[in-house]
Design a protein around this motif. Sequence first.
Motif, PDB file in Angstrom:
ATOM      1  N   THR A  70      -8.277  14.692 -10.474  1.00 25.18           N
ATOM      2  CA  THR A  70      -7.436  14.941  -9.306  1.00 25.18           C
ATOM      3  C   THR A  70      -7.901  14.030  -8.176  1.00 25.18           C
ATOM      4  OG1 THR A  70      -7.131  17.259  -9.947  1.00 25.18           O
ATOM      5  CG2 THR A  70      -6.650  16.678  -7.660  1.00 25.18           C
ATOM      6  N   SER A  71      -6.981  13.292  -7.571  1.00 28.26           N
ATOM      7  CA  SER A  71      -7.320  12.376  -6.481  1.00 28.26           C
ATOM      8  C   SER A  71      -7.607  13.152  -5.197  1.00 28.26           C
ATOM      9  CB  SER A  71      -6.179  11.388  -6.234  1.00 28.26           C
ATOM     10  OG  SER A  71      -5.940  10.605  -7.380  1.00 28.26           O
ATOM     11  N   ILE A  72      -8.368  12.544  -4.303  1.00 30.69           N
ATOM     12  CA  ILE A  72      -8.783  13.242  -3.094  1.00 30.69           C
ATOM     13  C   ILE A  72      -7.597  13.604  -2.208  1.00 30.69           C
ATOM     14  CG2 ILE A  72      -9.202  11.106  -1.767  1.00 30.69           C
ATOM     15  CD1 ILE A  72     -11.661  12.593  -0.544  1.00 30.69           C
ATOM     16  N   TRP A  73      -6.523  12.811  -2.213  1.00 29.39           N
ATOM     17  CA  TRP A  73      -5.389  13.126  -1.348  1.00 29.39           C
ATOM     18  C   TRP A  73      -4.506  14.227  -1.920  1.00 29.39           C
ATOM     19  CZ3 TRP A  73      -6.386   7.740  -1.857  1.00 29.39           C
ATOM     20  CH2 TRP A  73      -5.991   7.192  -3.076  1.00 29.39           C
ATOM     21  N   GLN A  74      -4.842  14.704  -3.132  1.00 31.43           N
ATOM     22  CA  GLN A  74      -4.155  15.858  -3.701  1.00 31.43           C
ATOM     23  C   GLN A  74      -4.875  17.162  -3.364  1.00 31.43           C
ATOM     24  OE1 GLN A  74      -4.246  13.835  -7.712  1.00 31.43           O
ATOM     25  NE2 GLN A  74      -2.187  14.699  -7.835  1.00 31.43           N
ATOM     26  N   HIS A 170     -14.920   0.248 -15.221  1.00 34.26           N
ATOM     27  CA  HIS A 170     -13.472   0.173 -15.419  1.00 34.26           C
ATOM     28  C   HIS A 170     -12.787  -0.206 -14.104  1.00 34.26           C
ATOM     29  CE1 HIS A 170      -9.498   1.303 -16.873  1.00 34.26           C
ATOM     30  NE2 HIS A 170      -9.348   2.083 -15.828  1.00 34.26           N
ATOM     31  N   LEU A 171     -12.007  -1.291 -14.109  1.00 35.16           N
ATOM     32  CA  LEU A 171     -11.330  -1.750 -12.901  1.00 35.16           C
ATOM     33  C   LEU A 171      -9.836  -1.968 -13.124  1.00 35.16           C
ATOM     34  CD1 LEU A 171     -13.960  -4.304 -11.512  1.00 35.16           C
ATOM     35  CD2 LEU A 171     -13.442  -2.035 -10.616  1.00 35.16           C
ATOM     36  N   SER A 172      -9.310  -1.332 -14.136  1.00 38.67           N
ATOM     37  CA  SER A 172      -7.866  -1.417 -14.366  1.00 38.67           C
ATOM     38  C   SER A 172      -7.165  -0.310 -13.583  1.00 38.67           C
ATOM     39  CB  SER A 172      -7.554  -1.271 -15.856  1.00 38.67           C
ATOM     40  OG  SER A 172      -6.152  -1.143 -16.053  1.00 38.67           O
ATOM     41  N   PRO A 173      -6.085  -0.632 -12.849  1.00 41.39           N
ATOM     42  CA  PRO A 173      -5.393   0.396 -12.069  1.00 41.39           C
ATOM     43  C   PRO A 173      -4.564   1.352 -12.911  1.00 41.39           C
ATOM     44  CG  PRO A 173      -4.245  -1.690 -11.897  1.00 41.39           C
ATOM     45  CD  PRO A 173      -5.512  -1.970 -12.656  1.00 41.39           C
ATOM     46  N   ARG A 174      -4.439   1.087 -14.190  1.00 42.70           N
ATOM     47  CA  ARG A 174      -3.660   1.991 -15.045  1.00 42.70           C
ATOM     48  C   ARG A 174      -4.581   3.030 -15.663  1.00 42.70           C
ATOM     49  NH1 ARG A 174       1.393  -0.111 -15.863  1.00 42.70           N
ATOM     50  NH2 ARG A 174       1.661  -2.278 -15.284  1.00 42.70           N
ATOM     51  N   PRO A 175      -4.185   4.305 -15.662  1.00 44.06           N
ATOM     52  CA  PRO A 175      -2.885   4.838 -15.225  1.00 44.06           C
ATOM     53  C   PRO A 175      -2.853   5.243 -13.752  1.00 44.06           C
ATOM     54  CG  PRO A 175      -4.127   6.585 -16.251  1.00 44.06           C
ATOM     55  CD  PRO A 175      -4.995   5.354 -16.316  1.00 44.06           C
ATOM     56  N   ASN A 176      -3.966   5.050 -13.012  1.00 48.27           N
ATOM     57  CA  ASN A 176      -4.034   5.488 -11.610  1.00 48.27           C
ATOM     58  C   ASN A 176      -3.799   4.285 -10.695  1.00 48.27           C
ATOM     59  OD1 ASN A 176      -4.857   8.285 -12.214  1.00 48.27           O
ATOM     60  ND2 ASN A 176      -6.719   7.336 -12.974  1.00 48.27           N
ATOM     61  N   ILE A 177      -2.530   3.982 -10.464  1.00 48.36           N
ATOM     62  CA  ILE A 177      -2.161   2.773  -9.738  1.00 48.36           C
ATOM     63  C   ILE A 177      -2.675   2.789  -8.305  1.00 48.36           C
ATOM     64  CG2 ILE A 177       0.061   3.673  -8.956  1.00 48.36           C
ATOM     65  CD1 ILE A 177      -0.733   0.069 -10.160  1.00 48.36           C
ATOM     66  N   GLU A 178      -2.981   3.992  -7.749  1.00 49.05           N
ATOM     67  CA  GLU A 178      -3.469   4.058  -6.375  1.00 49.05           C
ATOM     68  C   GLU A 178      -4.832   3.400  -6.215  1.00 49.05           C
ATOM     69  OE1 GLU A 178      -4.782   8.031  -8.231  1.00 49.05           O
ATOM     70  OE2 GLU A 178      -3.018   6.737  -8.288  1.00 49.05           O
ATOM     71  N   ASN A 179      -5.514   3.122  -7.335  1.00 53.09           N
ATOM     72  CA  ASN A 179      -6.824   2.471  -7.273  1.00 53.09           C
ATOM     73  C   ASN A 179      -6.726   0.951  -7.160  1.00 53.09           C
ATOM     74  OD1 ASN A 179      -8.248   4.891  -7.513  1.00 53.09           O
ATOM     75  ND2 ASN A 179      -8.221   4.817  -9.744  1.00 53.09           N
ATOM     76  N   LEU A 180      -5.532   0.408  -7.291  1.00 47.98           N
ATOM     77  CA  LEU A 180      -5.353  -1.041  -7.334  1.00 47.98           C
ATOM     78  C   LEU A 180      -5.971  -1.743  -6.128  1.00 47.98           C
ATOM     79  CD1 LEU A 180      -4.146  -3.636  -8.531  1.00 47.98           C
ATOM     80  CD2 LEU A 180      -1.995  -3.071  -7.369  1.00 47.98           C
ATOM     81  N   SER A 181      -5.660  -1.280  -4.925  1.00 49.63           N
ATOM     82  CA  SER A 181      -6.155  -1.945  -3.720  1.00 49.63           C
ATOM     83  C   SER A 181      -7.677  -1.900  -3.643  1.00 49.63           C
ATOM     84  CB  SER A 181      -5.542  -1.294  -2.477  1.00 49.63           C
ATOM     85  OG  SER A 181      -6.035  -1.898  -1.298  1.00 49.63           O
ATOM     86  N   MET A 182      -8.271  -0.761  -3.990  1.00 50.38           N
ATOM     87  CA  MET A 182      -9.727  -0.649  -3.955  1.00 50.38           C
ATOM     88  C   MET A 182     -10.360  -1.637  -4.922  1.00 50.38           C
ATOM     89  SD  MET A 182     -12.196   2.653  -4.676  1.00 50.38           S
ATOM     90  CE  MET A 182     -11.496   2.936  -6.319  1.00 50.38           C
ATOM     91  N   TYR A 183      -9.844  -1.707  -6.142  1.00 50.75           N
ATOM     92  CA  TYR A 183     -10.404  -2.635  -7.129  1.00 50.75           C
ATOM     93  C   TYR A 183     -10.258  -4.075  -6.668  1.00 50.75           C
ATOM     94  CZ  TYR A 183     -10.360   1.344 -10.385  1.00 50.75           C
ATOM     95  OH  TYR A 183     -10.569   2.551 -10.997  1.00 50.75           O
ATOM     96  N   GLN A 184      -9.117  -4.419  -6.070  1.00 50.99           N
ATOM     97  CA  GLN A 184      -8.906  -5.775  -5.583  1.00 50.99           C
ATOM     98  C   GLN A 184      -9.921  -6.129  -4.497  1.00 50.99           C
ATOM     99  OE1 GLN A 184      -4.750  -5.426  -4.471  1.00 50.99           O
ATOM    100  NE2 GLN A 184      -4.076  -6.528  -6.294  1.00 50.99           N
ATOM    101  N   HIS A 185     -10.164  -5.194  -3.588  1.00 53.58           N
ATOM    102  CA  HIS A 185     -11.123  -5.450  -2.516  1.00 53.58           C
ATOM    103  C   HIS A 185     -12.542  -5.577  -3.051  1.00 53.58           C
ATOM    104  CE1 HIS A 185      -7.893  -4.232   0.288  1.00 53.58           C
ATOM    105  NE2 HIS A 185      -8.555  -4.954   1.150  1.00 53.58           N
TER     106      HIS A 185
END
Length: 255
Positions: A70-74, A170-185
Amino acid sequence: MFVQEFIANPFLINERKFDIGVYVAITSIDPLRVYAYIRECQVRFTTSMYQQPLNFEDTSRYVILGDSYTSIWQIQAAETYLGGQQITTDINRRRILNAILTQYQVNIDEMWRQIHEIIATVVAKTQWKMIEACKKLGLDPKHFFELFRFDFILDSEQKVHLLEANMSPHLSPRPNIENLSMYQHVLYDLFQMLRIRERFLKDDSELAAEIKYKVSDSDLQTQLIQCGECLAPIDCAGIRCATCIQFGRMQLRQC
């Protein structure tokens, strides 16, 4: 087989266990150079509420497995700081976590001190093993880098425990696409620190895509602890509220 100590008294937020993932880069083994990423962190909650007495027939109450979390914003406790807005990839998990834990009377400065001390201790104690491994492989320990993610859990006494340290996390945004920006940074800042970027550009011109990594929406946001203290958010004004995650964030970006 992978074995971890079970922490019987975890700190709970809205009756859920959570762990904190901190990205760590080693850029040299001898001399030892270690960097902890403090711009962001991973925060994962269990998919079900904690239960006492323990019932291990449903491990989702006690264990976070891979991408099932569960993500923190949930989490209900985050609503004060999100204001019901639609989630974007530029919401900072670390700031939300700090704000929530402060609300729970946790000394967040002490928590992060413990986390960084554990990282330093683990790396220092394993330095000789990494040096020996480099020698066996014929590698120069000065010219070495590796990215890790250290996972921690906080107990009810506000003591930090190390769960595990993962190489090449693990740095793939799938299946949790909300992680994409963090991984990119994380990767952008790592490559900047290693000066890898310079090898791919013939001059000092900046790629347009790089701008969002240098200054993202989350970098412009007011500290969430201050947002939670705001008594009249509808009527507030000034730079503090113009950069609030709930109000005016995109308006400031457009200015």
